[in-house]
Design a protein around this motif. Structure first.
Motif, PDB file in Angstrom:
ATOM      1  N   ASP A   1       0.080   6.872   6.664  1.00  0.00           N
ATOM      2  CA  ASP A   1       0.379   6.744   8.088  1.00  0.00           C
ATOM      3  C   ASP A   1      -0.456   7.708   8.938  1.00  0.00           C
ATOM      4  O   ASP A   1      -0.272   7.793  10.148  1.00  0.00           O
ATOM      5  CB  ASP A   1       1.868   6.933   8.362  1.00  0.00           C
ATOM      6  CG  ASP A   1       2.381   8.304   7.956  1.00  0.00           C
ATOM      7  OD1 ASP A   1       1.613   9.095   7.385  1.00  0.00           O
ATOM      8  OD2 ASP A   1       3.565   8.579   8.200  1.00  0.00           O
TER       9      ASP A   1
ATOM     10  N   GLU B   1      -0.330  10.814   9.192  1.00  0.00           N
ATOM     11  CA  GLU B   1       0.454  11.908   9.752  1.00  0.00           C
ATOM     12  C   GLU B   1       0.792  12.893   8.644  1.00  0.00           C
ATOM     13  O   GLU B   1       1.128  12.495   7.533  1.00  0.00           O
ATOM     14  CB  GLU B   1       1.755  11.387  10.371  1.00  0.00           C
ATOM     15  CG  GLU B   1       1.539  10.528  11.590  1.00  0.00           C
ATOM     16  CD  GLU B   1       2.844  10.032  12.197  1.00  0.00           C
ATOM     17  OE1 GLU B   1       3.916  10.526  11.793  1.00  0.00           O
ATOM     18  OE2 GLU B   1       2.777   9.152  13.051  1.00  0.00           O
TER      19      GLU B   1
ATOM     20  N   ASN C   1       6.471  16.457   4.095  1.00  0.00           N
ATOM     21  CA  ASN C   1       5.492  16.183   3.046  1.00  0.00           C
ATOM     22  C   ASN C   1       4.968  17.474   2.428  1.00  0.00           C
ATOM     23  O   ASN C   1       4.847  17.577   1.209  1.00  0.00           O
ATOM     24  CB  ASN C   1       4.317  15.369   3.585  1.00  0.00           C
ATOM     25  CG  ASN C   1       4.696  13.993   4.050  1.00  0.00           C
ATOM     26  OD1 ASN C   1       4.391  13.618   5.171  1.00  0.00           O
ATOM     27  ND2 ASN C   1       5.371  13.218   3.220  1.00  0.00           N
TER      28      ASN C   1
ATOM     29  N   GLU D   1       8.025   6.822  -0.049  1.00  0.00           N
ATOM     30  CA  GLU D   1       7.134   7.025   1.098  1.00  0.00           C
ATOM     31  C   GLU D   1       6.534   5.693   1.561  1.00  0.00           C
ATOM     32  O   GLU D   1       6.462   5.411   2.760  1.00  0.00           O
ATOM     33  CB  GLU D   1       6.027   8.007   0.718  1.00  0.00           C
ATOM     34  CG  GLU D   1       5.195   8.489   1.862  1.00  0.00           C
ATOM     35  CD  GLU D   1       5.888   9.514   2.738  1.00  0.00           C
ATOM     36  OE1 GLU D   1       5.545   9.572   3.938  1.00  0.00           O
ATOM     37  OE2 GLU D   1       6.753  10.251   2.264  1.00  0.00           O
TER      38      GLU D   1
ATOM     39  N   VAL E   1       9.493   3.564   3.190  1.00  0.00           N
ATOM     40  CA  VAL E   1       9.965   4.112   4.460  1.00  0.00           C
ATOM     41  C   VAL E   1       8.901   4.004   5.554  1.00  0.00           C
ATOM     42  O   VAL E   1       9.209   3.686   6.705  1.00  0.00           O
ATOM     43  CB  VAL E   1      10.420   5.577   4.277  1.00  0.00           C
ATOM     44  CG1 VAL E   1      10.689   6.253   5.604  1.00  0.00           C
ATOM     45  CG2 VAL E   1      11.647   5.634   3.388  1.00  0.00           C
ATOM     46  N   GLN E   2       7.660   4.258   5.208  1.00  0.00           N
ATOM     47  CA  GLN E   2       6.580   4.287   6.195  1.00  0.00           C
ATOM     48  C   GLN E   2       5.798   2.972   6.296  1.00  0.00           C
ATOM     49  O   GLN E   2       4.774   2.922   6.958  1.00  0.00           O
ATOM     50  CB  GLN E   2       5.607   5.429   5.865  1.00  0.00           C
ATOM     51  CG  GLN E   2       6.226   6.787   5.804  1.00  0.00           C
ATOM     52  CD  GLN E   2       6.774   7.267   7.139  1.00  0.00           C
ATOM     53  OE1 GLN E   2       6.368   6.814   8.199  1.00  0.00           O
ATOM     54  NE2 GLN E   2       7.722   8.175   7.080  1.00  0.00           N
ATOM     55  N   ARG E   3       6.248   1.903   5.657  1.00  0.00           N
ATOM     56  CA  ARG E   3       5.453   0.681   5.554  1.00  0.00           C
ATOM     57  C   ARG E   3       5.024   0.116   6.904  1.00  0.00           C
ATOM     58  O   ARG E   3       3.954  -0.459   7.014  1.00  0.00           O
ATOM     59  CB  ARG E   3       6.181  -0.373   4.729  1.00  0.00           C
ATOM     60  CG  ARG E   3       7.399  -0.960   5.375  1.00  0.00           C
ATOM     61  CD  ARG E   3       8.127  -1.926   4.438  1.00  0.00           C
ATOM     62  NE  ARG E   3       9.335  -2.421   5.024  1.00  0.00           N
ATOM     63  CZ  ARG E   3      10.506  -1.802   5.012  1.00  0.00           C
ATOM     64  NH1 ARG E   3      10.602  -0.628   4.416  1.00  0.00           N
ATOM     65  NH2 ARG E   3      11.553  -2.338   5.581  1.00  0.00           N
TER      66      ARG E   3
ATOM     67  N   LYS F   1       4.372   1.907   9.536  1.00  0.00           N
ATOM     68  CA  LYS F   1       3.520   2.887  10.204  1.00  0.00           C
ATOM     69  C   LYS F   1       2.182   3.106   9.483  1.00  0.00           C
ATOM     70  O   LYS F   1       1.392   3.936   9.906  1.00  0.00           O
ATOM     71  CB  LYS F   1       4.262   4.219  10.303  1.00  0.00           C
ATOM     72  CG  LYS F   1       5.447   4.188  11.241  1.00  0.00           C
ATOM     73  CD  LYS F   1       6.210   5.490  11.231  1.00  0.00           C
ATOM     74  CE  LYS F   1       5.352   6.662  11.568  1.00  0.00           C
ATOM     75  NZ  LYS F   1       6.056   7.946  11.583  1.00  0.00           N
ATOM     76  N   ILE F   2       1.935   2.373   8.426  1.00  0.00           N
ATOM     77  CA  ILE F   2       0.695   2.559   7.666  1.00  0.00           C
ATOM     78  C   ILE F   2      -0.473   2.039   8.499  1.00  0.00           C
ATOM     79  O   ILE F   2      -0.566   0.851   8.783  1.00  0.00           O
ATOM     80  CB  ILE F   2       0.756   1.852   6.304  1.00  0.00           C
ATOM     81  CG1 ILE F   2       1.831   2.490   5.436  1.00  0.00           C
ATOM     82  CG2 ILE F   2      -0.604   1.895   5.612  1.00  0.00           C
ATOM     83  CD1 ILE F   2       2.087   1.774   4.129  1.00  0.00           C
TER      84      ILE F   2
END
Length: 124
Positions: free
Chosen positions: A55, A57, A62, A94, A97-99, A101-102
């Protein structure tokens, strides 16, 4: 974090080369059972770090995960296999959860388009 991922990736790639050189022959191989947990841990840590950067970020959580799991695996050697498994599980978490925002792939494509393969407007 980006430099850490680069270092971990280079480390994973260099492990077989180091074993060949240290064996003293061109046919040297990685001794099975001797360093397999360390190689697994390094690859799992690299995978988690890469998943954390998808993402684009870098946050405190992390960094905390990487540091705490590294500290545990360094202080208590017997936990290295478990820590590697935890890194793999956290990499999957990760991703899930972040899919949404990738953006690393679209950012890479945009960089290629705008910086590498840009067309000179005077050539038209």
């Amino acid at each position: 974090m980006s430099s850490s991922v680069n270092e971990l990736t280079a480390l994973v790639a260099l492990i077989p080369i180091v074993f060949v050189i240290s064996s003293g022959s061109l046919t040297g191989t990685i001794p099975i059972g001797q360093h397999d947990v360390e190689i697994f841990l390094t690859m799992a840590q690299s995978l988690y770090a890469c998943a954390a950067l998808l993402d684009l970020e870098y946050d405190v959580s992390n960094a905390t995960v990487l540091f705490v799991l590294w500290a545990v695996s360094t202080a208590i050697v017997e936990t290295r296999l478990l820590v590697g498994i935890i890194f793999l599980i956290l990499a999957v978490v990760e991703l899930v959860v972040q899919r949404k925002k990738i953006i690393v792939f679209s950012a890479f494509r945009d960089t290629l388009r705008d910086k590498i393969f840009r067309r000179d407007p005077r050539s038209n």
